[in-house]
Write a protein that holds these residues in place. Structure first.
Motif, mmCIF file in Angstrom:
data_model
loop_
_atom_site.group_PDB
_atom_site.id
_atom_site.type_symbol
_atom_site.label_atom_id
_atom_site.label_comp_id
_atom_site.label_asym_id
_atom_site.label_seq_id
_atom_site.Cartn_x
_atom_site.Cartn_y
_atom_site.Cartn_z
ATOM 1 N N HIS A 1 0.867 -1.185 0.000
ATOM 2 C CA HIS A 1 0.000 0.000 0.000
ATOM 3 C C HIS A 1 0.901 1.232 0.000
ATOM 4 C CE1 HIS A 1 -3.702 2.245 0.587
ATOM 5 N NE2 HIS A 1 -3.056 2.983 1.476
ATOM 6 N N GLU A 2 0.416 2.306 -0.634
ATOM 7 C CA GLU A 2 1.165 3.556 -0.682
ATOM 8 C C GLU A 2 0.318 4.680 -0.109
ATOM 9 O OE1 GLU A 2 3.383 6.460 -3.946
ATOM 10 O OE2 GLU A 2 2.835 4.406 -4.499
ATOM 11 N N GLU A 3 0.948 5.555 0.667
ATOM 12 C CA GLU A 3 0.285 6.723 1.260
ATOM 13 C C GLU A 3 1.136 7.956 0.990
ATOM 14 O OE1 GLU A 3 -2.577 7.267 3.280
ATOM 15 O OE2 GLU A 3 -3.228 5.215 2.884
ATOM 16 N N THR B 1 0.354 3.320 6.752
ATOM 17 C CA THR B 1 0.468 2.712 5.430
ATOM 18 C C THR B 1 0.539 1.194 5.546
ATOM 19 O OG1 THR B 1 1.654 4.686 4.683
ATOM 20 C CG2 THR B 1 1.816 2.735 3.294
ATOM 21 N N ALA B 2 1.346 0.714 6.479
ATOM 22 C CA ALA B 2 1.476 -0.735 6.690
ATOM 23 C C ALA B 2 0.154 -1.335 7.146
ATOM 24 C CB ALA B 2 2.576 -1.018 7.707
ATOM 25 N N ALA B 3 -0.529 -0.648 8.061
ATOM 26 C CA ALA B 3 -1.819 -1.155 8.542
ATOM 27 C C ALA B 3 -2.801 -1.305 7.385
ATOM 28 C CB ALA B 3 -2.391 -0.224 9.621
ATOM 29 N N ARG B 4 -2.833 -0.324 6.506
ATOM 30 C CA ARG B 4 -3.734 -0.419 5.355
ATOM 31 C C ARG B 4 -3.310 -1.536 4.411
ATOM 32 N NH1 ARG B 4 -5.070 5.888 4.886
ATOM 33 N NH2 ARG B 4 -6.935 5.789 6.172
ATOM 34 N N ALA B 5 -2.002 -1.718 4.243
ATOM 35 C CA ALA B 5 -1.515 -2.822 3.401
ATOM 36 C C ALA B 5 -1.982 -4.164 3.964
ATOM 37 C CB ALA B 5 0.001 -2.782 3.306
ATOM 38 N N GLY C 1 -4.664 -4.606 5.692
ATOM 39 C CA GLY C 1 -6.125 -4.641 5.801
ATOM 40 C C GLY C 1 -6.638 -4.370 7.201
ATOM 41 N N LEU C 2 -5.874 -3.625 8.006
ATOM 42 C CA LEU C 2 -6.254 -3.342 9.390
ATOM 43 C C LEU C 2 -6.933 -1.984 9.510
ATOM 44 C CD1 LEU C 2 -2.932 -4.588 10.994
ATOM 45 C CD2 LEU C 2 -5.123 -5.816 10.897
ATOM 46 N N ASP C 3 -7.676 -1.802 10.566
ATOM 47 C CA ASP C 3 -8.365 -0.542 10.838
ATOM 48 C C ASP C 3 -7.342 0.472 11.351
ATOM 49 O OD1 ASP C 3 -10.027 1.527 11.567
ATOM 50 O OD2 ASP C 3 -11.137 0.401 13.071
ATOM 51 N N VAL C 4 -7.147 1.563 10.630
ATOM 52 C CA VAL C 4 -6.128 2.552 11.018
ATOM 53 C C VAL C 4 -6.663 3.567 12.021
ATOM 54 C CG1 VAL C 4 -4.823 2.336 8.886
ATOM 55 C CG2 VAL C 4 -6.600 4.079 9.062
ATOM 56 N N ARG C 5 -7.950 3.521 12.320
ATOM 57 C CA ARG C 5 -8.518 4.479 13.281
ATOM 58 C C ARG C 5 -8.230 4.103 14.715
ATOM 59 N NH1 ARG C 5 -14.372 4.033 11.158
ATOM 60 N NH2 ARG C 5 -13.518 1.968 10.880
ATOM 61 N N SER C 6 -7.803 2.887 14.945
ATOM 62 C CA SER C 6 -7.539 2.474 16.332
ATOM 63 C C SER C 6 -6.099 2.043 16.487
ATOM 64 C CB SER C 6 -8.455 1.329 16.730
ATOM 65 O OG SER C 6 -8.263 0.226 15.882
#
Length: 162
Positions: free
Chosen positions: A52-54, A151-155, A157-162
């Protein structure tokens, strides 16, 4: 931006309105500079299964996180991009710490880092991550420290809000 932070960490006076930089903060600055100068996982070929890229429009940091996951275990982690010293160091620390962890444990570590950046205690005070806590004094820089982790969390598939 990276050169500014380098000068700040070397200055005994810090910024106007902030307390002087302590010896401990200078040490943390050394850790950050070392990671940024020779970042672990930077442009490392890993045959990624997740990526994933941010981009942080506020400062121009761009990070692409890559991971090879097998059975919930992070076998390899790498990153690419162009970013400030803090962001590059954070990505390096992330890659060094992630390899060999289960994604669940990595996510716990990410949440712990986020909490520490908001003022909570960091459980592992021997970790290089402690050096990132110096950015708490500069709220705009917290985004630089957390961009690789988000970025890693999104890669993964994790929830980045927590």
């Amino acid at each position: 931006a990276g050169a500014f932070f380098h000068r700040l960490l070397r200055s005994p006076h810090g910024l106007v309105g902030y307390p002087p930089v302590t010896d401990l903060e200078r040490l943390y600055g050394e850790i950050i500079r070392d990671h940024a100068a020779s970042p672990a996982g930077f442009r490392k070929a890993i045959n990624a299964t997740h990526r994933h890229e941010e981009y942080n429009a506020q400062c121009g940091d761009r990070i692409e996180f890559l991971a090879r996951i097998k059975g919930g275990l992070i076998e390899a982690a790498a990153f690419d991009g162009e970013a400030c010293t803090i962001c590059m160091a954070s990505a390096s620390m992330l890659c060094r710490l992630a390899e060999g962890l289960e994604t669940r444990r990595w996510n716990e570590l990410r949440r712990e880092l986020y909490g520490a950046l908001e003022g909570q205690a960091l459980a592992d005070t021997d970790s290089d991550l402690v050096a990132l806590l110096a950015v708490r004094r500069y709220p705009a820089r917290v985004q630089c420290a957390t961009l690789p982790w988000k970025t890693a969390a999104r890669a993964l598939g994790l929830d980045v809000r927590s």
